[in-house]
Design a protein around this motif. Structure first.
Motif, mmCIF file in Angstrom:
data_model
loop_
_atom_site.group_PDB
_atom_site.id
_atom_site.type_symbol
_atom_site.label_atom_id
_atom_site.label_comp_id
_atom_site.label_asym_id
_atom_site.label_seq_id
_atom_site.Cartn_x
_atom_site.Cartn_y
_atom_site.Cartn_z
ATOM 1 N N ASP A 228 9.896 -16.102 -6.012
ATOM 2 C CA ASP A 228 8.905 -15.513 -5.117
ATOM 3 C C ASP A 228 9.563 -14.936 -3.879
ATOM 4 N N ILE A 229 8.855 -14.010 -3.232
ATOM 5 C CA ILE A 229 9.283 -13.436 -1.969
ATOM 6 C C ILE A 229 8.084 -13.421 -1.029
ATOM 7 N N ILE A 230 8.358 -13.441 0.271
ATOM 8 C CA ILE A 230 7.329 -13.291 1.292
ATOM 9 C C ILE A 230 7.697 -12.093 2.147
ATOM 10 N N VAL A 231 6.778 -11.164 2.280
ATOM 11 C CA VAL A 231 7.058 -9.920 2.998
ATOM 12 C C VAL A 231 6.012 -9.672 4.076
ATOM 13 N N GLU A 232 6.437 -8.962 5.101
ATOM 14 C CA GLU A 232 5.514 -8.557 6.161
ATOM 15 C C GLU A 232 4.815 -7.276 5.721
ATOM 16 N N ALA A 233 3.841 -7.442 4.877
ATOM 17 C CA ALA A 233 3.103 -6.319 4.307
ATOM 18 C C ALA A 233 1.746 -6.820 3.859
ATOM 19 N N LYS A 234 0.819 -5.902 3.686
ATOM 20 C CA LYS A 234 -0.509 -6.248 3.223
ATOM 21 C C LYS A 234 -0.511 -6.403 1.701
ATOM 22 N N PRO A 235 -1.444 -7.196 1.164
ATOM 23 C CA PRO A 235 -1.521 -7.352 -0.296
ATOM 24 C C PRO A 235 -1.629 -6.018 -1.030
ATOM 25 N N GLN A 236 -2.316 -5.049 -0.447
ATOM 26 C CA GLN A 236 -2.454 -3.755 -1.112
ATOM 27 C C GLN A 236 -1.104 -3.061 -1.257
ATOM 28 N N GLN A 237 -0.238 -3.181 -0.221
ATOM 29 C CA GLN A 237 1.091 -2.575 -0.293
ATOM 30 C C GLN A 237 1.908 -3.214 -1.410
ATOM 31 N N VAL A 238 1.797 -4.526 -1.543
ATOM 32 C CA VAL A 238 2.536 -5.237 -2.588
ATOM 33 C C VAL A 238 2.013 -4.821 -3.961
ATOM 34 N N PHE A 239 0.703 -4.772 -4.113
ATOM 35 C CA PHE A 239 0.096 -4.364 -5.382
ATOM 36 C C PHE A 239 0.520 -2.951 -5.766
ATOM 37 N N ASP A 240 0.443 -2.016 -4.805
ATOM 38 C CA ASP A 240 0.810 -0.625 -5.088
ATOM 39 C C ASP A 240 2.272 -0.504 -5.507
ATOM 40 N N ALA A 241 3.132 -1.329 -4.912
ATOM 41 C CA ALA A 241 4.546 -1.295 -5.275
ATOM 42 C C ALA A 241 4.761 -1.846 -6.684
ATOM 43 N N ILE A 242 4.074 -2.918 -7.029
ATOM 44 C CA ILE A 242 4.228 -3.541 -8.357
ATOM 45 C C ILE A 242 3.897 -2.547 -9.465
ATOM 46 N N ILE A 243 2.773 -1.841 -9.325
ATOM 47 C CA ILE A 243 2.356 -0.944 -10.406
ATOM 48 C C ILE A 243 3.168 0.356 -10.426
ATOM 49 N N ASN A 244 3.978 0.590 -9.388
ATOM 50 C CA ASN A 244 4.918 1.716 -9.374
ATOM 51 C C ASN A 244 6.214 1.247 -10.028
ATOM 52 N N VAL A 245 6.139 0.976 -11.318
ATOM 53 C CA VAL A 245 7.243 0.307 -12.024
ATOM 54 C C VAL A 245 8.523 1.138 -12.013
ATOM 55 N N ARG A 246 8.389 2.455 -12.074
ATOM 56 C CA ARG A 246 9.573 3.320 -12.039
ATOM 57 C C ARG A 246 10.258 3.276 -10.671
ATOM 58 N N GLY A 247 9.537 2.838 -9.651
ATOM 59 C CA GLY A 247 10.098 2.795 -8.310
ATOM 60 C C GLY A 247 10.962 1.585 -8.039
ATOM 61 N N TRP A 248 10.813 0.514 -8.852
ATOM 62 C CA TRP A 248 11.605 -0.703 -8.578
ATOM 63 C C TRP A 248 12.325 -1.271 -9.802
ATOM 64 N N TRP A 249 11.825 -0.989 -11.014
ATOM 65 C CA TRP A 249 12.502 -1.525 -12.207
ATOM 66 C C TRP A 249 13.442 -0.481 -12.788
ATOM 67 N N SER A 250 12.911 0.590 -13.316
ATOM 68 C CA SER A 250 13.763 1.582 -13.967
ATOM 69 C C SER A 250 13.050 2.921 -14.048
ATOM 70 N N GLU A 251 13.821 3.985 -13.883
ATOM 71 C CA GLU A 251 13.284 5.324 -14.097
ATOM 72 C C GLU A 251 13.229 5.655 -15.594
ATOM 73 N N ASN A 252 13.817 4.785 -16.409
ATOM 74 C CA ASN A 252 13.827 4.994 -17.862
ATOM 75 C C ASN A 252 12.611 4.323 -18.497
ATOM 76 N N ILE A 253 11.444 4.658 -17.999
ATOM 77 C CA ILE A 253 10.191 4.107 -18.495
ATOM 78 C C ILE A 253 9.298 5.252 -18.938
ATOM 79 N N GLU A 254 8.711 5.107 -20.096
ATOM 80 C CA GLU A 254 7.808 6.123 -20.621
ATOM 81 C C GLU A 254 6.423 5.517 -20.789
ATOM 82 N N GLY A 255 5.414 6.221 -20.279
ATOM 83 C CA GLY A 255 4.048 5.740 -20.386
ATOM 84 C C GLY A 255 3.484 5.330 -19.037
#
Length: 245
Positions: free
Chosen positions: A10-37
């Protein structure tokens, strides 16, 4: 009998839950650009691959905005394990917890347990992606996702690098069971270098920066960074960067 523990961090960040949620679903932004779909809505199915080493197909099976995201691994293929499908039918869970001013993200890979052959590599990879890449995406808008692959091979990189060296050189190649992003972080950042060489390290990942490595009060080394290719660059640009030196 001891219960097998799923991998979690787990991590704790100085951010709102919406910012964390938006980042999670932006999978190409944090996991890999080699994602299709698509990766953002319920029942979305996407495919991931890292070279020919790891391929998987993932389905978004639960979405609670600003609260929770759950993936189910439908298909998987590891090149480096006896059981190529170790992840199949496992679940990747992101729990978002509002702490009031800060947000906790609890990551769990349900089904990834210590007796699995891929466990050491996979837990190291997820730790990097959550603690380094996803955290950076949340806080700065720029994650450290694996860049888009190109046809550039290790042999080409080696050939071009050695061609630029004058005189005799030492070349070692190590094969390490850990994500390339973690190795890159270890040899480019001040924290990474200090973790394996000397704690008295001053370094910045930039061309022209002066790196200082101290070994006691009276002895230190100073090096200059001549070439630096950021991980977020497309690998398709690496050949150009090497050529232009």
């Amino acid at each position: 009998m001891m219960k097998k523990l799923d991998f979690t961090t787990d991590i704790i960040v100085e951010a709102k839950p919406q910012q964390v949620f938006d980042a999670i679903i932006n999978v190409r932004g944090w996991w890999s650009e080699n994602i299709e779909g698509a990766t953002e809505a319920l029942d979305d199915v996407f495919s991931y691959h890292y070279q020919d080493i790891h391929q998987c197909k993932v389905k978004v099976v639960e979405i609670q905005h600003d609260v929770k995201v759950v993936w189910q691994v439908l298909e998987n293929d590891f090149k480096f394990t006896t059981d190529k499908q170790e992840w199949v039918e496992s679940y990747v869970i992101f729990d978002i917890i509002d702490l009031g001013g800060k947000t906790q993200l609890k990551f769990t890979h349900q089904g990834l347990v210590p007796d699995m052959e891929c466990y050491d590599v996979c837990q190291a990879a997820w730790t990097y992606y959550i603690h380094e890449s996803l955290k950076q995406l949340i806080l700065t808008g720029q994650g450290l996702a694996t860049p888009k692959e190109s046809v550039l091979s290790l042999a080409e990189v080696k050939e071009q690098l050695l061609a630029k060296q004058k005189g005799k050189s030492i070349y070692h190649r190590l094969l390490i069971k850990t994500p390339v992003e973690k190795v890159y972080w270890a040899i480019t950042t001040q924290e990474g270098l200090a973790g394996w060489w000397t704690p008295d390290t001053i370094a910045a990942p930039a061309v022209g920066s002066i790196l200082r490595f101290g070994f006691g009060p009276d002895y230190f080394k100073r090096w200059k960074s001549l070439r630096y290719i950021p991980m977020h660059l497309s690998l398709g640009n690496v050949r150009k960067a090497l050529r232009n030196g």
